[in-house]
Write an enzyme that holds these catalytic residues in place. Structure first.
Site, PDB file in Angstrom:
ATOM      1  CG  HIS A 240      10.744  20.619 -60.915  1.00 19.49           C
ATOM      2  ND1 HIS A 240      10.315  19.472 -60.293  1.00 19.49           N
ATOM      3  CD2 HIS A 240       9.801  20.917 -61.851  1.00 19.49           C
ATOM      4  CE1 HIS A 240       9.160  19.099 -60.826  1.00 19.49           C
ATOM      5  NE2 HIS A 240       8.826  19.959 -61.766  1.00 19.49           N
ATOM      6  NE  ARG A 261       5.649  18.316 -56.838  1.00 15.44           N
ATOM      7  CZ  ARG A 261       5.381  19.614 -56.825  1.00 15.44           C
ATOM      8  NH1 ARG A 261       4.647  20.125 -55.857  1.00 15.44           N
ATOM      9  NH2 ARG A 261       5.870  20.407 -57.752  1.00 15.44           N
TER      10      ARG A 261
END
Ligand SMILES: Cc1cc2nc3c(=O)[nH]c(=O)nc-3n(C[C@H](O)[C@H](O)[C@H](O)COP(=O)(O)OP(=O)(O)OC[C@H]3O[C@@H](n4cnc5c(N)ncnc54)[C@H](O)[C@@H]3O)c2cc1C
Length: 573
Positions: A240, A261
């Site tokens: 990640h 994001r």
């Protein structure tokens, strides 16, 4: 050696693991056949251990009429670089909408709603449609709390703080059950069952910086490996991009969720540059995890990281109120260590997160061993070379449910077998060895820390033949050294002993990962070789299969089949 006393427990079904896959399996089999006797074996607290509870961002399901199963399927294949088992990927996409409804309407999960009353679906990286269902930014707690409530209604026999050790077979080689160890008392038992379902949630904790729950040490995968089952895609380990960096704190590695994001957070290097412009100018921070994680890593190793060895995640431009409203859980997490996501950039690093590889299964979670099913992160194939954010919890609940449905059929067709007593004794003798060893023993923690460094450096975000060969030989040496691992103290709640048992499983799984990564001489998805930096569709639309032969890991490669969707021409070299 004198025979060790072992308790015996007979049941119809043993479910190993109580995360999303384990509990969905339980609820589904109980719905179809409430008479089945079930034992749930869980190394951690039932319903409160594992990673499903840690799910933050959410759950991908096609619910909007403008979205489609084909779009979700396509996104899953593109992210997976066409390595996916397409039947598994399709099963995931096809079942996810009905499982979300089941979670909401039958089990009472409360997910966020949009203003018109529909379920709110947010943007996640790598997806062509906003399809991620969520409960704020702490979706897993909602799902697991409601699943746990439902299991109280079913009331299986729960063996909590009990670790599964080995699968055992009868004299004819038929699956008979498994051996387990009660961590609290140090007592052993053999569970005799018609069906065993493995759902222990993978093993991505063997890296220096890692996100998953610490009890996930590849136990289920290692059990299957020792029983002769084949694994696939073990080289595919997802990092990640945004794990926290908080020095020696256990918060290091914990994830700041993907939705940040999706909502427009920027990634900056130590020079303040928005570096994704260099690596994926079109999608920038909303590129897939493999690309973003590797880009961050390359910035850090190029010396453009922050003083603490990371990059910065910045969403403060959305304003304090907006960030607090949408990402309250993530903001609270940063405030725990004196920083504030709503007001300032936060140091982050790639963190080992999810294992795409695992046991080979079919759409109904059956394996090559009659009576043995595998579901959730322990299974390989669904995600190919890279998992989309939001497809993990969908996988655990969709395939957990499928495993429950299949269990009913398999249990009806099988009888209980008598485990070969020698296998039971050997399994228990192996487990007891570190506790019984005395003299100049090696502490498990010493090797464990070494393994994390070896995997981070040798089989991490950027790999090479040389690095992988070094890792392979280091792991072989560590495996030999486990013969000298010992712990002091009594059998009850002995942390060192448990770590010694974790270690062997992690090393065996790590070995398959490194060997598989050596075989794949190209770069694809999460697997990046700097000596073979190109993706080679002409040669490598093949998956790597690994199995144990004695102490050796054997591999071969098999062609991926494309029953539903051919890789686009443009991708082929
Ligand atoms: C921080 C974090 C955030 C995430 N966020 C998302 C997200 O937003 N969306 C998404 O789709 N996915 C997300 N994921 C991935 C997702 O959590 C996993 O894909 C999924 O939860 C795996 O479910 P599982 O049922 O296979 O295993 P888990 O839920 O991990 O459960 C494993 C179970 O096995 C038990 N166990 C382990 N070893 C043994 C043993 N030897 N004997 C008995 N029991 C054992 C454990 O105690 C636990 O009960 C996230 C993962 C992490 C780490």
């Amino acid at each position: 050696m004198p025979e060790i006393q072992v308790d015996t427990l007979e049941t119809d079904v043993a479910i190993v693991g109580s995360g999303g896959a384990g509990l969905m399996c339980l609820l589904h089999l109980a719905r179809h056949d409430p008479q089945l006797d079930v034992v749930v074996v869980s190394k951690g607290a039932v319903g409160r251990s594992g990673c499903t509870r840690m799910v933050q961002g959410g759950y991908n399901a096609v619910l909007d009429p403008l979205d489609s199963l084909d779009l979700h399927f396509n996104d899953t294949l593109i992210a997976g670089a066409y390595l996916n088992d397409q039947e598994l990927a399709w099963a995931l996409v096809e079942d996810a909408p009905s499982v979300i409804r089941e979670l909401e309407q039958e089990y009472g999960c409360l997910f966020d709603r949009a203003s018109g009353g529909r379920l709110h679906q947010k943007a996640f990286a790598g997806q062509s449609f906003d399809r991620t269902v969520h409960r704020a930014d702490l979706t897993g707690i909602e799902i697991m709390s409601r699943l746990r409530d439902q299991t109280l209604r079913v009331a299986p026999r729960e063996l909590e703080d009990v670790r599964a050790l080995d699968l055992v077979f009868d004299a004819d080689g038929e699956l008979a059950g498994l051996t387990v160890l009660d961590i609290a008392s140090g007592r052993f038992a053999v569970i005799v069952a018609k069906v065993v379902v493995i759902a222990t949630g993978g093993s991505a904790t063997m890296y220096r910086i890692a996100a998953p729950a610490r009890e996930k040490t590849g136990d289920g995968i290692a059990m299957c490996l020792r029983a002769g089952l084949e694994l696939r895609d073990m080289e595919m380990l997802q990092f990640h991009p945004t794990g926290l960096l908080v020095g020696d704190s256990t918060l290091t590695g914990a994830v700041l969720e993907e939705g940040l994001r999706g909502a427009g957070a920027h990634l900056l290097n130590g020079l303040g540059e928005r570096f994704m412009e260099r690596y994926d100018p079109l999608r920038l921070e909303r590129s897939t995890r493999d690309v973003v994680a590797r880009s961050s890593y390359l910035e850090i190793v190029a010396g453009r990281g922050t003083p603490v060895g990371g990059v910065l995640l910045d969403i403060s431009h959305l304003g304090v109120d907006e960030v607090e409203r949408r990402f309250g859980g993530m903001v609270a997490r940063t405030r725990l260590f004196g920083r504030d996501l709503a007001r300032e950039p936060i140091d982050v690093s790639p963190t080992a997160h999810f294992q795409m590889g695992g046991v080979i299964i079919d759409r109904d979670c059956r394996t090559s061993v009659d009576g043995l099913l595998v579901a959730g992160e322990d299974a390989g194939g669904t995600h190919g070379a890279n998992r989309l954010g939001g497809n993990g919890v969908a996988e655990s609940t969709v395939f957990g449910a499928r495993a429950g449905d299949t269990t009913v059929e398999v249990a009806a067709a099988r009888r209980r077998r008598t485990p070969d007593p020698q296998q039971v004794q050997e399994s228990i003798a192996r487990a007891l060895a570190p506790l019984r060893r005395s003299g100049a023993v090696v502490a498990p923690d010493t090797i464990y820390r070494e393994l994390k460094d070896v995997m981070w450096n040798g089989c991490g975000l950027v790999r090479s033949r040389e690095g992988l060969e070094e890792a392979e030989s280091a792991i072989d040496t560590m495996l030999e050294r486990t013969q000298s691992v010992g712990t002091s103290g009594e059998a009850e709640w002995n942390v060192g002993w448990q770590q010694a048992l974790d270690l062997v499983n992690q090393l065996q799984v790590a070995r398959t990962m490194v060997t598989s990564a050596l075989v794949r001489e190209e770069s694809r998805g999460a697997h990046f070789r700097d000596d073979f930096p190109e993706r080679r569709d002409d040669e490598w639309l093949r998956y790597v299969v690994a199995r144990l032969d004695g102490d050796e890991v054997r591999t071969d490669t098999r062609a991926v089949s494309f029953p539903r969707s051919q890789p686009p021409e443009a991708l082929a070299v």
